[in-house]
Design a protein around this motif. Structure first.
Motif, PDB file in Angstrom:
ATOM      1  N   ASN A 136       0.799  -1.222   0.000  1.00 25.04           N
ATOM      2  CA  ASN A 136       0.000   0.000   0.000  1.00 25.04           C
ATOM      3  C   ASN A 136       0.833   1.274   0.000  1.00 25.04           C
ATOM      4  N   ILE A 137       1.795   1.338  -0.925  1.00 24.49           N
ATOM      5  CA  ILE A 137       2.521   2.575  -1.166  1.00 24.49           C
ATOM      6  C   ILE A 137       2.527   2.836  -2.669  1.00 24.49           C
ATOM      7  N   PRO A 138       2.652   4.093  -3.096  1.00 27.84           N
ATOM      8  CA  PRO A 138       2.588   4.407  -4.529  1.00 27.84           C
ATOM      9  C   PRO A 138       3.649   3.654  -5.318  1.00 27.84           C
ATOM     10  N   ILE A 139       3.305   3.294  -6.543  1.00 26.57           N
ATOM     11  CA  ILE A 139       4.212   2.486  -7.357  1.00 26.57           C
ATOM     12  C   ILE A 139       5.485   3.241  -7.705  1.00 26.57           C
ATOM     13  N   ASN A 140       5.442   4.588  -7.691  1.00 21.19           N
ATOM     14  CA  ASN A 140       6.643   5.374  -8.001  1.00 21.19           C
ATOM     15  C   ASN A 140       7.476   5.702  -6.768  1.00 21.19           C
ATOM     16  N   ASP A 141       7.095   5.186  -5.600  1.00 25.93           N
ATOM     17  CA  ASP A 141       7.908   5.352  -4.401  1.00 25.93           C
ATOM     18  C   ASP A 141       9.207   4.569  -4.585  1.00 25.93           C
ATOM     19  N   PRO A 142      10.375   5.166  -4.308  1.00 16.90           N
ATOM     20  CA  PRO A 142      11.649   4.457  -4.486  1.00 16.90           C
ATOM     21  C   PRO A 142      11.713   3.136  -3.728  1.00 16.90           C
ATOM     22  N   LYS A 143      10.965   3.008  -2.639  1.00 18.86           N
ATOM     23  CA  LYS A 143      10.988   1.758  -1.881  1.00 18.86           C
ATOM     24  C   LYS A 143      10.435   0.595  -2.693  1.00 18.86           C
ATOM     25  N   VAL A 144       9.515   0.883  -3.609  1.00 19.87           N
ATOM     26  CA  VAL A 144       8.949  -0.180  -4.432  1.00 19.87           C
ATOM     27  C   VAL A 144      10.033  -0.806  -5.304  1.00 19.87           C
ATOM     28  N   GLU A 145      10.846   0.024  -5.938  1.00 22.55           N
ATOM     29  CA  GLU A 145      11.910  -0.528  -6.778  1.00 22.55           C
ATOM     30  C   GLU A 145      12.948  -1.269  -5.943  1.00 22.55           C
ATOM     31  N   THR A 146      13.269  -0.745  -4.756  1.00 24.59           N
ATOM     32  CA  THR A 146      14.213  -1.435  -3.876  1.00 24.59           C
ATOM     33  C   THR A 146      13.709  -2.830  -3.536  1.00 24.59           C
ATOM     34  N   LEU A 147      12.428  -2.938  -3.180  1.00 23.44           N
ATOM     35  CA  LEU A 147      11.851  -4.232  -2.835  1.00 23.44           C
ATOM     36  C   LEU A 147      11.704  -5.119  -4.067  1.00 23.44           C
ATOM     37  N   TRP A 148      11.399  -4.523  -5.204  1.00 28.59           N
ATOM     38  CA  TRP A 148      11.264  -5.268  -6.461  1.00 28.59           C
ATOM     39  C   TRP A 148      12.567  -5.981  -6.803  1.00 28.59           C
ATOM     40  N   LEU A 149      13.669  -5.278  -6.688  1.00 30.66           N
ATOM     41  CA  LEU A 149      14.972  -5.878  -6.970  1.00 30.66           C
ATOM     42  C   LEU A 149      15.363  -6.880  -5.892  1.00 30.66           C
ATOM     43  N   LYS A 150      15.072  -6.560  -4.645  1.00 29.29           N
ATOM     44  CA  LYS A 150      15.404  -7.462  -3.539  1.00 29.29           C
ATOM     45  C   LYS A 150      14.652  -8.787  -3.674  1.00 29.29           C
ATOM     46  N   MET A 151      13.364  -8.720  -3.981  1.00 27.91           N
ATOM     47  CA  MET A 151      12.576  -9.942  -4.117  1.00 27.91           C
ATOM     48  C   MET A 151      13.027 -10.771  -5.316  1.00 27.91           C
ATOM     49  N   TYR A 152      13.472 -10.107  -6.379  1.00 35.45           N
ATOM     50  CA  TYR A 152      13.976 -10.902  -7.498  1.00 35.45           C
ATOM     51  C   TYR A 152      15.249 -11.636  -7.081  1.00 35.45           C
ATOM     52  N   ARG A 153      16.160 -10.913  -6.445  1.00 39.14           N
ATOM     53  CA  ARG A 153      17.438 -11.515  -6.061  1.00 39.14           C
ATOM     54  C   ARG A 153      17.252 -12.643  -5.054  1.00 39.14           C
ATOM     55  N   GLU A 154      16.379 -12.463  -4.094  1.00 40.06           N
ATOM     56  CA  GLU A 154      16.269 -13.409  -2.983  1.00 40.06           C
ATOM     57  C   GLU A 154      15.204 -14.484  -3.186  1.00 40.06           C
ATOM     58  N   PHE A 155      14.282 -14.292  -4.135  1.00 45.41           N
ATOM     59  CA  PHE A 155      13.156 -15.226  -4.235  1.00 45.41           C
ATOM     60  C   PHE A 155      12.911 -15.717  -5.658  1.00 45.41           C
ATOM     61  N   ILE A 156      12.765 -14.793  -6.606  1.00 43.37           N
ATOM     62  CA  ILE A 156      12.337 -15.172  -7.951  1.00 43.37           C
ATOM     63  C   ILE A 156      13.456 -15.799  -8.770  1.00 43.37           C
ATOM     64  N   GLU A 157      14.678 -15.268  -8.679  1.00 42.79           N
ATOM     65  CA  GLU A 157      15.755 -15.709  -9.560  1.00 42.79           C
ATOM     66  C   GLU A 157      16.010 -17.205  -9.443  1.00 42.79           C
ATOM     67  N   ALA A 158      15.971 -17.737  -8.238  1.00 39.18           N
ATOM     68  CA  ALA A 158      16.207 -19.176  -8.066  1.00 39.18           C
ATOM     69  C   ALA A 158      15.141 -19.994  -8.780  1.00 39.18           C
ATOM     70  N   LEU A 159      13.898 -19.533  -8.760  1.00 35.03           N
ATOM     71  CA  LEU A 159      12.824 -20.249  -9.451  1.00 35.03           C
ATOM     72  C   LEU A 159      13.049 -20.217 -10.957  1.00 35.03           C
ATOM     73  N   ASP A 160      13.493 -19.066 -11.478  1.00 39.39           N
ATOM     74  CA  ASP A 160      13.828 -18.979 -12.902  1.00 39.39           C
ATOM     75  C   ASP A 160      14.927 -19.969 -13.261  1.00 39.39           C
ATOM     76  N   ALA A 161      15.970 -19.996 -12.443  1.00 39.04           N
ATOM     77  CA  ALA A 161      17.111 -20.866 -12.744  1.00 39.04           C
ATOM     78  C   ALA A 161      16.728 -22.336 -12.691  1.00 39.04           C
ATOM     79  N   ILE A 162      15.987 -22.724 -11.668  1.00 36.50           N
ATOM     80  CA  ILE A 162      15.599 -24.129 -11.535  1.00 36.50           C
ATOM     81  C   ILE A 162      14.729 -24.558 -12.710  1.00 36.50           C
ATOM     82  N   ASP A 163      13.768 -23.724 -13.092  1.00 34.52           N
ATOM     83  CA  ASP A 163      12.868 -24.096 -14.177  1.00 34.52           C
ATOM     84  C   ASP A 163      13.605 -24.191 -15.511  1.00 34.52           C
ATOM     85  N   ASN A 164      14.636 -23.373 -15.675  1.00 37.54           N
ATOM     86  CA  ASN A 164      15.406 -23.390 -16.916  1.00 37.54           C
ATOM     87  C   ASN A 164      16.587 -24.349 -16.881  1.00 37.54           C
TER      88      ASN A 164
END
Length: 343
Positions: free
Chosen positions: A117-145
């Motif tokens: 519940n914060i605006p999409i252009n808040d800098p915190k959104v991009e910080t969390l977006w990159l953090k979640m990719y590094r810590e959560f999503i990237e491994a799923l991409d790698a395993i599936d590929n």
């Protein structure tokens, strides 16, 4: 009495609500999470799901993930199996994307914005977006590929099948179980919910515990320079917090107030709140080597022996490697850091 929607052809009625398409049969972690993420967006929050490989049926879907052999964000098609697909997340990440990564790349910021519940252009959104990719999503991409975590074919010492991708895999019917499509589809719904709960749990931690530490670090650096050490070599925290990763990321950010390689020691209360710690800043977040370890002459000493050797009352210990030490008071811990800078 019939409603207007009852009088419409079936295909027309479907179009009144959004429809997400993915393949039927055996499912994987990437499309299970992709579907969950889409349902956290305004466009697809109430969308129905169709699992099929029939191109004619997929053509009726508003968005298709993990099937169809097309990646085209403008057409809402997000497959990664086609020949020549090489899409990566960017921002320094080079792992080929799965459907989870593709959907996250296009919709992740909206998901984060809606969830916390914060605006999409808040800098915190991009910080969390990159953090979640590094810590959560990237491994799923790698395993599936099928991308090995260790590129040199190092043989693991043990087998780990407790990761999220494995747990999703176990929700598929066993090879010798009789199942029909509705049963498999119901299991897919369970898998999508499983991946989503873990994603939201991790996002909740990063948004409400990890990220606030960055604000405290930034404020502490500024305050320490103003009242304690203008050079920035000593940072005082009034509470214990995860600081290493934030410090190195902010040092690398030219727009932050954190000067690169300036910090040498951090001082903070221990987890009990009764004593204080002096920790040498490592050369990197995971390194055991310090920018400047605490003095060799004090290492391995404790209590009165340490106080006598350092000339600073309240000594508790200095680790044998010199990366951390303790004192009974904040003033004593600061004195140890200040004295160590001069040795």
């Amino acid at each position: 009495m019939s409603s207007t929607s009852d009088l419409l052809p079936q295909a027309k009625r479907q179009k009144m609500g959004k429809l997400i398409g993915t393949h039927n049969g055996t499912f994987h972690c990437d499309e299970a999470l992709a579907v969950f993420l889409l349902r956290q967006t305004a466009s697809y929050r109430d969308a129905d799901l169709k699992r099929t490989r029939d191109p004619a049926v997929l053509d009726t879907c508003d968005i298709v993930v993990d099937v169809g052999a097309v990646y085209d964000g403008s057409k809402q098609r997000f497959d990664h199996h086609q020949r020549g697909f090489t899409e990566v997340f960017g921002y320094g990440f080079n792992t080929k994307l799965s459907s989870a990564g593709l959907v996250y790349k296009h919709f992740g910021k909206e998901v984060i914005s809606n969830t916390i519940n914060i605006p999409i252009n808040d800098p915190k959104v991009e910080t969390l977006w990159l953090k979640m990719y590094r810590e959560f999503i990237e491994a799923l991409d790698a395993i599936d590929n099928g991308i090995a975590q260790y590129p040199n074919d190092i043989k693991p010492k043990y087998c780990n099948r407790t990761d999220l991708s494995s747990r999703v895999g176990y929700l598929n019917p066993a090879w010798n179980q009789f199942t029909d499509a509705p049963i498999v589809d119901a299991q897919f719904v369970k898998a999508s919910q499983l991946t989503g709960e873990e994603f939201l749990g991790r996002l909740n931690y990063y948004a409400n515990a990890w990220l606030p530490a960055r604000d405290i670090l930034t404020a502490s650096v500024a305050q320490s320079k103003q009242t304690l050490d203008p050079s920035g070599k000593i940072i005082l925290f009034e509470q214990s917090l995860p600081w290493k990763e934030h410090l190195f990321e902010l040092e690398a950010d030219p727009s932050s107030n954190v000067e690169a390689n300036a910090a040498v020691y951090v001082v903070y209360p221990d987890e009990t709140g009764g004593n204080w710690r002096i920790q040498a800043v490592p050369v990197s977040p995971e390194s055991f080597d310090s920018r400047k370890a605490l003095p060799e002459a004090w290492r391995g000493l404790r209590d009165e022996e340490l106080s006598k050797a350092s000339g600073i009352d309240g000594g508790i210990f200095i680790h044998a490697s010199g990366f951390i030490g303790g004192n009974k008071t904040k003033e004593g811990a600061l004195k140890i850091a200040q004295a160590a800078l001069e040795i």
